[in-house]
Motif scaffolding. Structure first.
Motif, short mmCIF file in Angstrom:
data_model
loop_
_atom_site.label_atom_id
_atom_site.label_comp_id
_atom_site.label_asym_id
_atom_site.label_seq_id
_atom_site.Cartn_x
_atom_site.Cartn_y
_atom_site.Cartn_z
N SER A 2 22.36 62.77 116.18
CA SER A 2 20.57 62.96 116.23
C SER A 2 21.24 61.69 117.75
O SER A 2 21.39 61.29 118.43
CB SER A 2 20.05 61.99 115.16
N ALA A 3 20.30 61.72 118.81
CA ALA A 3 19.48 60.93 119.50
C ALA A 3 19.17 59.94 119.81
O ALA A 3 18.57 59.59 118.71
CB ALA A 3 18.07 61.95 120.78
N MET A 4 19.49 59.34 121.03
CA MET A 4 19.83 57.45 120.65
C MET A 4 18.10 56.79 120.98
O MET A 4 16.96 57.93 122.06
CB MET A 4 20.24 57.40 121.32
N ARG A 5 17.28 56.47 120.14
CA ARG A 5 16.32 56.24 120.51
C ARG A 5 16.08 55.36 122.08
O ARG A 5 16.90 54.55 122.50
CB ARG A 5 15.60 55.41 119.35
N ALA A 6 14.77 55.37 121.65
CA ALA A 6 14.13 55.24 123.16
C ALA A 6 14.71 53.43 123.38
O ALA A 6 14.84 52.47 124.81
CB ALA A 6 12.07 55.05 123.61
N ASP A 7 14.32 52.69 122.33
CA ASP A 7 14.35 51.29 123.03
C ASP A 7 15.43 51.35 122.43
O ASP A 7 16.76 50.34 123.28
CB ASP A 7 13.78 50.00 121.40
N ALA A 8 16.55 51.44 121.67
CA ALA A 8 18.32 51.36 121.48
C ALA A 8 18.73 52.09 123.70
O ALA A 8 19.46 51.50 123.46
CB ALA A 8 18.70 52.63 120.75
N LEU A 9 18.63 53.07 124.01
CA LEU A 9 18.98 53.79 124.80
C LEU A 9 18.45 52.15 125.98
O LEU A 9 19.60 52.16 127.22
CB LEU A 9 18.22 54.61 125.57
N ARG A 10 17.18 51.90 126.09
CA ARG A 10 17.03 50.49 126.68
C ARG A 10 18.01 50.04 126.78
O ARG A 10 18.39 48.78 127.71
CB ARG A 10 15.83 50.46 127.24
N ASN A 11 18.65 49.62 125.06
CA ASN A 11 19.38 48.33 125.39
C ASN A 11 20.53 48.31 125.78
O ASN A 11 21.35 47.50 126.75
CB ASN A 11 19.66 47.82 124.12
N ARG A 12 21.28 49.53 126.10
CA ARG A 12 22.21 49.89 125.82
C ARG A 12 22.54 50.19 127.89
O ARG A 12 23.88 49.44 128.51
CB ARG A 12 22.55 51.48 125.77
N ASP A 13 21.75 51.05 128.54
CA ASP A 13 21.34 50.37 129.80
C ASP A 13 21.57 49.19 130.21
O ASP A 13 22.31 49.37 131.35
CB ASP A 13 20.41 51.35 130.65
N ARG A 14 20.91 48.67 129.83
CA ARG A 14 20.30 47.60 130.10
C ARG A 14 21.98 46.11 130.32
O ARG A 14 22.08 45.50 130.97
CB ARG A 14 19.33 46.71 129.11
N ILE A 15 22.07 46.57 128.87
CA ILE A 15 23.79 45.30 129.03
C ILE A 15 24.75 46.19 129.93
O ILE A 15 25.34 45.38 130.75
CB ILE A 15 24.36 46.26 127.73
N LEU A 16 24.48 47.49 130.03
CA LEU A 16 25.67 48.52 130.56
C LEU A 16 24.64 47.61 132.34
O LEU A 16 26.25 47.29 133.12
CB LEU A 16 25.49 49.87 131.17
N GLU A 17 23.96 47.34 133.42
CA GLU A 17 23.37 47.56 134.35
C GLU A 17 23.69 45.25 134.11
O GLU A 17 24.18 45.33 135.41
CB GLU A 17 21.90 47.37 134.40
N VAL A 18 24.12 44.89 133.57
CA VAL A 18 23.96 43.69 133.17
C VAL A 18 25.61 43.30 133.06
O VAL A 18 26.72 42.54 133.71
CB VAL A 18 23.36 42.61 132.30
N ALA A 19 26.26 44.21 132.58
CA ALA A 19 27.79 43.85 132.44
C ALA A 19 28.48 44.23 134.17
O ALA A 19 29.38 43.48 134.50
CB ALA A 19 28.36 44.93 131.58
N ARG A 20 27.84 45.27 134.81
CA ARG A 20 28.24 45.55 135.83
C ARG A 20 28.54 43.73 136.82
O ARG A 20 28.80 44.24 137.40
CB ARG A 20 27.76 46.47 136.26
N ALA A 21 27.22 43.00 137.02
CA ALA A 21 26.53 42.27 137.65
C ALA A 21 27.80 41.26 137.16
O ALA A 21 28.16 40.89 138.10
CB ALA A 21 25.47 41.96 137.21
N VAL A 22 27.89 40.79 135.38
CA VAL A 22 28.50 39.72 135.45
C VAL A 22 30.05 39.76 135.60
O VAL A 22 30.59 38.92 135.66
CB VAL A 22 28.00 39.73 133.36
N ILE A 23 30.15 41.19 134.89
CA ILE A 23 32.14 41.75 135.50
C ILE A 23 32.34 41.48 137.28
O ILE A 23 33.53 41.17 137.34
CB ILE A 23 32.33 42.94 134.99
N ALA A 24 31.35 41.49 137.75
CA ALA A 24 31.50 41.82 139.15
C ALA A 24 31.92 40.13 139.71
O ALA A 24 32.90 39.85 140.81
CB ALA A 24 30.70 42.24 140.09
N GLU A 25 31.03 38.88 138.83
CA GLU A 25 30.88 38.23 139.27
C GLU A 25 31.91 37.39 138.30
O GLU A 25 33.33 36.21 138.75
CB GLU A 25 29.90 37.18 139.02
#
Length: 189
Positions: A2-25
């Motif tokens: 099944s498709a990912m729930r909207a809140d779960a998709l937002r969490n995943r996208d947020r984790i990736l966005e933050v991970a990109r910044a934290v890993i860059a740092e």
């Protein structure tokens, strides 16, 4: 599936966005706890989406690996000399290997771990790059005793050296040129 729930998709996208910044740092070994905290999610949420560090890195890097594989495929018919085409692709790959501190070490570790999520992602990219290597070898531009693993390791090593010693980072291009010179086919020694 099944498709990912909207809140779960937002969490995943947020984790990736933050991970990109934290890993860059902080580099590829950045704290997963710090990533979860900055993303505003718990560790359980992070691990539900990314069961380990490599799965998180794979999600961050997959698109770029796919782009590098596509670039290699598009360069396969490039009319320029094969060594120029290979150099173009390797320069792109090498720039990415130095994107996150510690990434080159992580990428090299995937060579011996077919079960790693990064191994699978890297394989298509490495295979495509190896095709450009074979073309340059067939043209007589590159030594015949070099394989795709050698190429991947050498360019990653240049990124690793620059990563390990900021005093050498400015020499990255020079080191890359030394690798290219070492790869060149020799008619006489």
């Amino acid at each position: 599936m099944s498709a990912m729930r909207a809140d779960a998709l937002r969490n995943r996208d947020r984790i990736l966005e933050v991970a990109r910044a934290v890993i860059a740092e902080q580099g590829a070994q950045a704290s997963l706890r710090d990533i979860a905290r900055r993303a505003g999610v718990g560790m359980g949420t992070l691990y539900r989406h990314f069961p380990n560090r490599e799965a998180l890195l794979e999600a961050l890097l997959r698109r770029r690996f796919d782009e590098l594989a596509a670039l290699a495929e598009s360069l396969a018919d490039d009319p320029r000399p094969a060594k120029t085409v290979l150099r173009t692709w390797l320069a792109e790959f090498g720039a990415d290997a130095g994107t996150y501190r510690g990434l080159s070490t992580t990428l090299l570790a995937t060579l011996d771990d077919p079960g790693s999520p990064l191994h699978a992602s890297c394989q298509a990219m490495r295979t495509a790059g190896a095709g450009l290597l074979r073309r340059a070898q067939q043209a007589g531009d590159i030594r015949g005793d070099v394989d795709g693993t050698d190429l991947f390791a050498l360019v990653s090593a240049v990124a690793w050296i620059a990563d390990q010693s900021p005093a050498l980072a400015y020499r990255r291009d020079h080191l890359f040129e030394l690798v290219m010179a070492g790869l060149a086919a020799r008619t006489a020694l």
